[in-house]
Design an enzyme around this catalytic site. Structure first.
Site, PDB file in Angstrom:
ATOM      1  N   LYS A 107       0.918  -1.310  -0.027  1.00 33.06           N
ATOM      2  CA  LYS A 107       0.069  -0.038  -0.084  1.00 33.06           C
ATOM      3  C   LYS A 107       0.926   1.252   0.005  1.00 33.06           C
ATOM      4  O   LYS A 107       1.924   1.047   0.492  1.00 33.06           O
ATOM      5  CB  LYS A 107      -0.812  -0.081   1.249  1.00 33.06           C
ATOM      6  CG  LYS A 107      -1.983   0.831   0.991  1.00 33.06           C
ATOM      7  CD  LYS A 107      -3.212  -0.038  -0.051  1.00 33.06           C
ATOM      8  CE  LYS A 107      -4.623   0.398  -0.066  1.00 33.06           C
ATOM      9  NZ  LYS A 107      -5.499  -0.262  -0.565  1.00 33.06           N
ATOM     10  N   GLY A 219     -20.764   6.140   2.556  1.00 32.02           N
ATOM     11  CA  GLY A 219     -20.067   6.587   1.367  1.00 32.02           C
ATOM     12  C   GLY A 219     -20.712   6.601   0.172  1.00 32.02           C
ATOM     13  O   GLY A 219     -21.631   5.836   0.122  1.00 32.02           O
ATOM     14  N   GLY A 221     -18.889   6.928  -3.023  1.00 30.59           N
ATOM     15  CA  GLY A 221     -17.748   7.150  -4.148  1.00 30.59           C
ATOM     16  C   GLY A 221     -17.781   5.848  -4.987  1.00 30.59           C
ATOM     17  O   GLY A 221     -18.948   5.074  -5.123  1.00 30.59           O
ATOM     18  N   ASN A 222     -16.750   5.384  -5.350  1.00 31.11           N
ATOM     19  CA  ASN A 222     -16.806   4.365  -6.564  1.00 31.11           C
ATOM     20  C   ASN A 222     -17.100   2.825  -6.008  1.00 31.11           C
ATOM     21  O   ASN A 222     -18.024   2.423  -6.613  1.00 31.11           O
ATOM     22  CB  ASN A 222     -15.072   4.099  -6.691  1.00 31.11           C
ATOM     23  CG  ASN A 222     -14.934   2.838  -7.634  1.00 31.11           C
ATOM     24  OD1 ASN A 222     -14.527   1.826  -7.265  1.00 31.11           O
ATOM     25  ND2 ASN A 222     -15.167   3.001  -8.751  1.00 31.11           N
TER      26      ASN A 222
END
Ligand code: NAD
Length: 428
Positions: A107, A219, A221-222
């Site tokens: 990451k 959320g 988002g994507n």
């Protein structure tokens, strides 16, 4: 992100320690797997549009690569910390192992806020990140990907910089590239769809008809957007979504009992997944404080924003109606909250299984890039469904057989696979 009272890496280690004990791993293997193999901290100086120079902090952590090259996203976030990156790299190792793809865990991140950066400044950060780490990443070492607030454009700038430095074409050095430039069809949908494939199978296993269910998402988002799209296609009803409001610096939950309309909400959402609250009000949504997403009377909760959202404080607010939690985000639930969920009999599809669709499709992107032959979207989606469904049943069967929590079963499978790879290589 990490705050003063919450250290995601400590949480990742606690989760690991518990399972390592249950698996009876030897001391050497435990010591090896509870910390990252390598980590890099570096500065990225950028000439800003106003002529000043600003220095950004960048990270890359490679947790374990016994099963294959490290793989994992790069996040741009103002509150990024090394402990968040360490935790996410660790979870990537378990994620690749639980869906059985030949990759390890990595990451990366940069402490920055793209909301306040021009495209040129973002490009400079991307290129600077690569220049600092180019010798330690690559198609056979460590393959980055997009994550929170990074996208296919960022990946392409990074690939371009890497290719300039190495004098050749290296499409396999990064994934999440734009379609037509080495990207895979279906990548945008993959994580959200993957969440719903595992949820679909969980509901089936418990004899619940998805058409009779309702859900609340944290959320927008994507991950959430595509999860909601597929969940609605299967007949589910979403009554609440929440998102971060950049102007007010707080989150809001958008509630409609009759069910949200995905397309109309998408029209009033910015590219960071922020919903315009005034426009939402005009469309008949109740605009509530952000933490209200968790207390909705629904069958399913999908945390798909940040870490540490279901914790000792918030877990008390979950309605008695909730029977399933599908974790879209990484690390949304703390081990203390897990104990409460387990007592309540809530079926949890753990993050590193539920949201593994993204990395699975990244792996497909690598395969297609290596072949220089690209699949149709239908082929990608069909293969993704197969991998996710197989991984779900591997975990579900172990959890049923041993009478253990789904997260523990997933960890057992993943950690045992990685420990075995380390042993076969003679590392421990
Ligand atoms: P994104 O940046 O596209 O969307 C994040 C969403 O969360 C936005 O709608 C934002 O407004 C909202 N948000 C931020 N802070 C919030 C808060 N305090 N309360 C409510 N909403 C808030 O990110 P994404 O790609 O959808 O990722 C979401 C999560 O899923 C992250 O934890 C990420 O690590 C994880 N994940 C993403 C992928 C992927 O392929 N995108 C893969 C695996 C895991």
């Amino acid at each position: 992100m990490e705050d003063k009272s919450f250290n995601p890496f400590k949480m990742a280690q606690r989760q690991f320690d518990e399972i390592a004990e249950q698996l009876g791993l030897d001391q050497g293997t435990k010591e090896l797997l509870r910390v990252p193999s390598r980590e890099y901290h570096f500065t990225i100086p950028v000439k800003m549009d106003d002529g000043t120079t600003k220095v950004f902090q960048g990270f890359r952590v490679q947790h374990n690569d016994a099963r294959g090259p490290s793989k994992g996203g790069i996040r741009f976030h103002p509150q990024e910390t090394i402990n968040t990156v360490r935790a996410l790299a660790t979870w990537m190792t378990w994620k690749c192992a639980v869906v059985d793809i030949p990759l390890g865990g990595g990451k990366g991140g940069v402490i920055c806020d793209p909301h306040n950066l021009s495209m040129r400044e973002q490009e400079q950060i991307c290129r600077g990140w690569i220049r600092q780490i180019a010798v330690n990443i690559g198609p056979l070492q460590d393959i980055p990907a997009p994550d929170v607030m990074t996208n296919s454009q960022h990946m392409l700038w990074m690939m371009d910089e890497y290719e300039k430095l190495n004098g050749g074409k290296f499409p396999g050095m990064i994934t999440g590239k734009p379609v037509g430039m080495g990207g895979s069809l279906g990548r945008t949908e993959a994580t959200g769809y993957g969440v719903i494939y595992t949820l679909r199978e969980a509901l089936k296993s418990k004899n619940v008809d998805i058409k009779d269910t309702s859900a609340s998402f944290q959320g927008f988002g994507n991950v959430s957007q595509f999860a909601i799209e597929l969940y609605h296609k299967y007949g589910g009803k979403t009554v609440c979504v929440s998102s971060w409001d950049q102007d007010d610096q707080k989150s809001y939950a958008f509630y409609k009992e009759s069910g949200i309309n995905l397309d109309e909400l998408l029209e009033i959402t910015d590219k960071f997944g922020g919903i315009d609250k005034d426009k939402a009000k005009n469309l008949g949504y109740e605009v509530l404080p952000g933490d209200e997403w968790i207390s909705r009377e629904v069958d399913i909760l999908v945390p798909a924003a940040l870490e540490n959202q279901i914790n000792v404080d918030t877990v008390q607010n979950i309605s008695k109606k909730v029977k399933f939690i599908a974790e879209g985000a990484n690390g949304p639930t703390t081990p203390e909250a897990d104990k409460v969920l387990s007592k309540l009999g809530i079926f949890v599809i753990p993050d590193f299984l539920s949201n593994a669709g993204g990395v699975t499709c990244s792996y497909f992107e690598q395969i297609q890039g290596n072949m220089n032959f690209f699949w149709t979207k239908e082929e990608v989606i069909e293969k993704l469904d197969k991998v996710m469904t197989k991984a779900f049943y591997g975990v579900y069967e172990l959890s049923e057989r041993k009478g253990i929590f789904m997260r523990d079963a997933a960890y057992m499978i993943a950690i045992a696979r990685v420990a075995e790879a380390c042993k076969l290589r003679g590392w421990v």
